[in-house]
Design a protein around this motif. Structure first.
Motif, PDB file in Angstrom:
ATOM      1  N   GLU A 134       3.053  22.133   6.145  1.00  0.00           N
ATOM      2  CA  GLU A 134       3.851  20.982   5.693  1.00  0.00           C
ATOM      3  C   GLU A 134       3.114  19.666   5.911  1.00  0.00           C
ATOM      4  O   GLU A 134       3.415  18.675   5.266  1.00  0.00           O
ATOM      5  CB  GLU A 134       5.190  20.950   6.432  1.00  0.00           C
ATOM      6  CG  GLU A 134       6.136  22.081   6.056  1.00  0.00           C
ATOM      7  CD  GLU A 134       7.481  21.942   6.729  1.00  0.00           C
ATOM      8  OE1 GLU A 134       7.684  20.926   7.419  1.00  0.00           O
ATOM      9  OE2 GLU A 134       8.320  22.847   6.569  1.00  0.00           O
ATOM     10  N   VAL A 138       1.114  17.269   2.905  1.00  0.00           N
ATOM     11  CA  VAL A 138       1.934  16.751   1.805  1.00  0.00           C
ATOM     12  C   VAL A 138       1.942  15.224   1.860  1.00  0.00           C
ATOM     13  O   VAL A 138       2.248  14.635   2.900  1.00  0.00           O
ATOM     14  CB  VAL A 138       3.381  17.292   1.882  1.00  0.00           C
ATOM     15  CG1 VAL A 138       4.225  16.663   0.788  1.00  0.00           C
ATOM     16  CG2 VAL A 138       3.392  18.818   1.776  1.00  0.00           C
ATOM     17  N   PHE A 139       1.602  14.593   0.749  1.00  0.00           N
ATOM     18  CA  PHE A 139       1.677  13.142   0.611  1.00  0.00           C
ATOM     19  C   PHE A 139       2.489  12.810  -0.625  1.00  0.00           C
ATOM     20  O   PHE A 139       2.494  13.563  -1.606  1.00  0.00           O
ATOM     21  CB  PHE A 139       0.285  12.514   0.447  1.00  0.00           C
ATOM     22  CG  PHE A 139      -0.420  12.225   1.738  1.00  0.00           C
ATOM     23  CD1 PHE A 139       0.098  11.319   2.649  1.00  0.00           C
ATOM     24  CD2 PHE A 139      -1.619  12.854   2.030  1.00  0.00           C
ATOM     25  CE1 PHE A 139      -0.570  11.045   3.833  1.00  0.00           C
ATOM     26  CE2 PHE A 139      -2.297  12.596   3.206  1.00  0.00           C
ATOM     27  CZ  PHE A 139      -1.764  11.689   4.113  1.00  0.00           C
ATOM     28  N   GLU A 140       3.167  11.684  -0.605  1.00  0.00           N
ATOM     29  CA  GLU A 140       3.855  11.143  -1.775  1.00  0.00           C
ATOM     30  C   GLU A 140       3.105   9.895  -2.228  1.00  0.00           C
ATOM     31  O   GLU A 140       2.486   9.203  -1.404  1.00  0.00           O
ATOM     32  CB  GLU A 140       5.308  10.794  -1.444  1.00  0.00           C
ATOM     33  CG  GLU A 140       6.157  11.976  -0.995  1.00  0.00           C
ATOM     34  CD  GLU A 140       6.323  13.016  -2.085  1.00  0.00           C
ATOM     35  OE1 GLU A 140       6.264  12.642  -3.274  1.00  0.00           O
ATOM     36  OE2 GLU A 140       6.493  14.204  -1.739  1.00  0.00           O
ATOM     37  N   PRO A 141       3.146   9.593  -3.543  1.00  0.00           N
ATOM     38  CA  PRO A 141       2.445   8.390  -4.017  1.00  0.00           C
ATOM     39  C   PRO A 141       2.859   7.125  -3.272  1.00  0.00           C
ATOM     40  O   PRO A 141       2.028   6.239  -3.039  1.00  0.00           O
ATOM     41  CB  PRO A 141       2.841   8.322  -5.502  1.00  0.00           C
ATOM     42  CG  PRO A 141       3.177   9.725  -5.870  1.00  0.00           C
ATOM     43  CD  PRO A 141       3.766  10.349  -4.638  1.00  0.00           C
ATOM     44  N   SER A 142       4.114   7.055  -2.862  1.00  0.00           N
ATOM     45  CA  SER A 142       4.605   5.864  -2.165  1.00  0.00           C
ATOM     46  C   SER A 142       3.993   5.714  -0.773  1.00  0.00           C
ATOM     47  O   SER A 142       4.046   4.638  -0.171  1.00  0.00           O
ATOM     48  CB  SER A 142       6.128   5.924  -2.043  1.00  0.00           C
ATOM     49  OG  SER A 142       6.520   7.076  -1.310  1.00  0.00           O
ATOM     50  N   GLN A 143       3.388   6.803  -0.246  1.00  0.00           N
ATOM     51  CA  GLN A 143       2.778   6.770   1.085  1.00  0.00           C
ATOM     52  C   GLN A 143       1.301   6.389   1.035  1.00  0.00           C
ATOM     53  O   GLN A 143       0.635   6.398   2.063  1.00  0.00           O
ATOM     54  CB  GLN A 143       2.906   8.145   1.751  1.00  0.00           C
ATOM     55  CG  GLN A 143       4.316   8.577   2.079  1.00  0.00           C
ATOM     56  CD  GLN A 143       4.329   9.974   2.685  1.00  0.00           C
ATOM     57  OE1 GLN A 143       3.938  10.946   2.046  1.00  0.00           O
ATOM     58  NE2 GLN A 143       4.771  10.078   3.926  1.00  0.00           N
ATOM     59  N   TRP A 144       0.816   6.074  -0.169  1.00  0.00           N
ATOM     60  CA  TRP A 144      -0.620   5.806  -0.301  1.00  0.00           C
ATOM     61  C   TRP A 144      -0.882   4.331  -0.414  1.00  0.00           C
ATOM     62  O   TRP A 144      -0.202   3.652  -1.183  1.00  0.00           O
ATOM     63  CB  TRP A 144      -1.170   6.552  -1.535  1.00  0.00           C
ATOM     64  CG  TRP A 144      -2.642   6.811  -1.425  1.00  0.00           C
ATOM     65  CD1 TRP A 144      -3.650   6.049  -1.919  1.00  0.00           C
ATOM     66  CD2 TRP A 144      -3.250   7.903  -0.729  1.00  0.00           C
ATOM     67  NE1 TRP A 144      -4.855   6.594  -1.582  1.00  0.00           N
ATOM     68  CE2 TRP A 144      -4.644   7.731  -0.849  1.00  0.00           C
ATOM     69  CE3 TRP A 144      -2.756   8.990  -0.001  1.00  0.00           C
ATOM     70  CZ2 TRP A 144      -5.550   8.618  -0.279  1.00  0.00           C
ATOM     71  CZ3 TRP A 144      -3.656   9.864   0.556  1.00  0.00           C
ATOM     72  CH2 TRP A 144      -5.041   9.673   0.412  1.00  0.00           C
ATOM     73  N   GLN A 177      -0.881   9.036   9.797  1.00  0.00           N
ATOM     74  CA  GLN A 177      -0.573   9.972   8.711  1.00  0.00           C
ATOM     75  C   GLN A 177      -1.794  10.820   8.354  1.00  0.00           C
ATOM     76  O   GLN A 177      -1.680  12.028   8.102  1.00  0.00           O
ATOM     77  CB  GLN A 177      -0.084   9.202   7.479  1.00  0.00           C
ATOM     78  CG  GLN A 177       1.320   8.637   7.618  1.00  0.00           C
ATOM     79  CD  GLN A 177       1.686   7.737   6.452  1.00  0.00           C
ATOM     80  OE1 GLN A 177       0.887   6.921   5.997  1.00  0.00           O
ATOM     81  NE2 GLN A 177       2.912   7.887   5.965  1.00  0.00           N
ATOM     82  N   PHE A 229      -4.749   8.191  -4.743  1.00  0.00           N
ATOM     83  CA  PHE A 229      -3.808   9.326  -4.711  1.00  0.00           C
ATOM     84  C   PHE A 229      -4.143  10.290  -5.837  1.00  0.00           C
ATOM     85  O   PHE A 229      -4.064  11.513  -5.663  1.00  0.00           O
ATOM     86  CB  PHE A 229      -2.372   8.818  -4.851  1.00  0.00           C
ATOM     87  CG  PHE A 229      -1.348   9.921  -4.741  1.00  0.00           C
ATOM     88  CD1 PHE A 229      -0.985  10.427  -3.505  1.00  0.00           C
ATOM     89  CD2 PHE A 229      -0.753  10.459  -5.879  1.00  0.00           C
ATOM     90  CE1 PHE A 229      -0.053  11.448  -3.400  1.00  0.00           C
ATOM     91  CE2 PHE A 229       0.174  11.478  -5.788  1.00  0.00           C
ATOM     92  CZ  PHE A 229       0.527  11.973  -4.540  1.00  0.00           C
ATOM     93  N   HIS A 230      -4.583   9.757  -6.975  1.00  0.00           N
ATOM     94  CA  HIS A 230      -4.927  10.613  -8.111  1.00  0.00           C
ATOM     95  C   HIS A 230      -6.124  11.494  -7.787  1.00  0.00           C
ATOM     96  O   HIS A 230      -6.095  12.708  -8.049  1.00  0.00           O
ATOM     97  CB  HIS A 230      -5.229   9.765  -9.349  1.00  0.00           C
ATOM     98  CG  HIS A 230      -5.787  10.573 -10.490  1.00  0.00           C
ATOM     99  ND1 HIS A 230      -5.010  11.430 -11.236  1.00  0.00           N
ATOM    100  CD2 HIS A 230      -7.057  10.671 -10.984  1.00  0.00           C
ATOM    101  CE1 HIS A 230      -5.769  12.023 -12.147  1.00  0.00           C
ATOM    102  NE2 HIS A 230      -7.005  11.581 -12.017  1.00  0.00           N
ATOM    103  N   THR A 266      -5.159  14.324  -5.214  1.00  0.00           N
ATOM    104  CA  THR A 266      -4.368  15.428  -5.757  1.00  0.00           C
ATOM    105  C   THR A 266      -5.118  16.180  -6.853  1.00  0.00           C
ATOM    106  O   THR A 266      -5.053  17.412  -6.925  1.00  0.00           O
ATOM    107  CB  THR A 266      -3.023  14.918  -6.297  1.00  0.00           C
ATOM    108  OG1 THR A 266      -3.254  13.872  -7.252  1.00  0.00           O
ATOM    109  CG2 THR A 266      -2.170  14.365  -5.165  1.00  0.00           C
TER     110      THR A 266
END
Length: 285
Positions: free
Chosen positions: A150, A153-159, A165, A194-195, A198
């Motif tokens: 777990e 896992v990153f979300e775009p809003s966390q970048w 982190q 982020f792009h 991922t």
């Protein structure tokens, strides 16, 4: 044409590192070279969310007998991070091959850490004459061997992420008690977009979904060394035995080390690698 970023740089008191930027069709590729240029070439390919810096502790152990070349894959480290280019592993491998052509390297033993081993495989598929032998460090043979976490896992809003982190994200990459992740590795991971983070990870998954690495390697017929930290928390270390299906493959397990033995214990990692390259490296000229 090679654009220097300022010439040689000291590498922790070791032999000077020559750093340069190679303008390529898809964006600039950052390259480091160490050791005698007339020695056998040894190419080091980093893993996902990493860079040439991940090899820093290993390089002084290798330059006595090798021309050591490190490349930041597109999207990583100090290479370009375009949003409109392919990060598929065959395309990454094509760029690596083109970079070696620019450097005048005709033959190399190629070493890959983690997903870097998959890139090395793709390079050998494309450039059979260029790659004389392959060495993997904690490269999972197939997706069946992957240990889901777990923390990855990153979300775009966390970048961009904080140091904390990133340490959590990278925590499964290390198992040696008391090991501290170098700040420069955190900084270079954060420098990714982020792009690119991922897209590069998805590209590795896609490549391995198509065909497991031992199946690809059996067809290639290249000498193979597999080094695996026995306490890997990303890939089941027992899966290293899957590579024994490759004729002549040599598998070395390192007890007490995790996914990144090149950082956790460079001398123990370098020992089997140097024994392997002493047999399979090709001298220049």
């Amino acid at each position: 044409m090679t654009v220097s970023d300022g010439g040689p740089h000291a590498n922790g008191g070791a032999e000077a590192t020559e750093s340069s930027t190679l303008p390529m069709d898809d964006g600039d590729i950052y390259v480091c070279q160490d050791g005698p240029r007339d020695a056998p070439a040894l190419l080091l390919i980093h893993g996902s969310a990493s860079s040439t810096r991940s090899w820093d502790p290993m390089v002084p152990l290798l330059t006595g007998s090798h021309h050591v070349i490190r490349i930041d894959l597109l999207g990583h480290g100090r290479s370009a991070k375009p949003a409109d280019r392919s990060y598929a592993l065959p395309d990454q491998a094509r760029r690596v091959g083109a970079a070696l052509d620019r450097l005048g390297v005709e033959h190399a033993v190629v070493v890959g850490h983690s997903s870097g081993g998959a890139v090395a495989t793709a390079l050998a598929e494309q450039r059979h004459d260029l790659v004389t032998a392959l060495a993997f460090i904690n490269t999972g043979p197939s997706l069946d061997a992957f240990i889901a976490s777990e923390s990855a896992v990153f979300e775009p809003s966390q970048w961009p992420p904080t140091d904390e982190q990133l340490r959590q994200f990278a925590s499964t990459g290390f198992s040696r008690a008391g090991y501290q992740i170098p700040q420069e590795l955190l900084d270079e991971a954060r420098a990714m977009t982020f792009h690119t983070l991922t897209a590069t990870m998805q590209a590795t998954r896609h490549y391995m979904e198509q065909q497991a690495l031992p199946d690809r390697l059996t067809v290639l017929g290249k000498p193979l060394l597999v080094i695996f930290g026995e306490d890997d928390r990303r890939w089941r270390s027992s899966s290293a035995s899957d590579y024994r299906a490759v004729p002549g493959a040599k598998v070395e397990l390192l007890p007490g080390l995790g996914h990144s033995p090149l950082l956790e214990d460079p001398p123990r990692t370098a020992t089997p690698l140097l024994a392997f390259t002493a047999i399979h490296a090709v001298r220049v000229g």
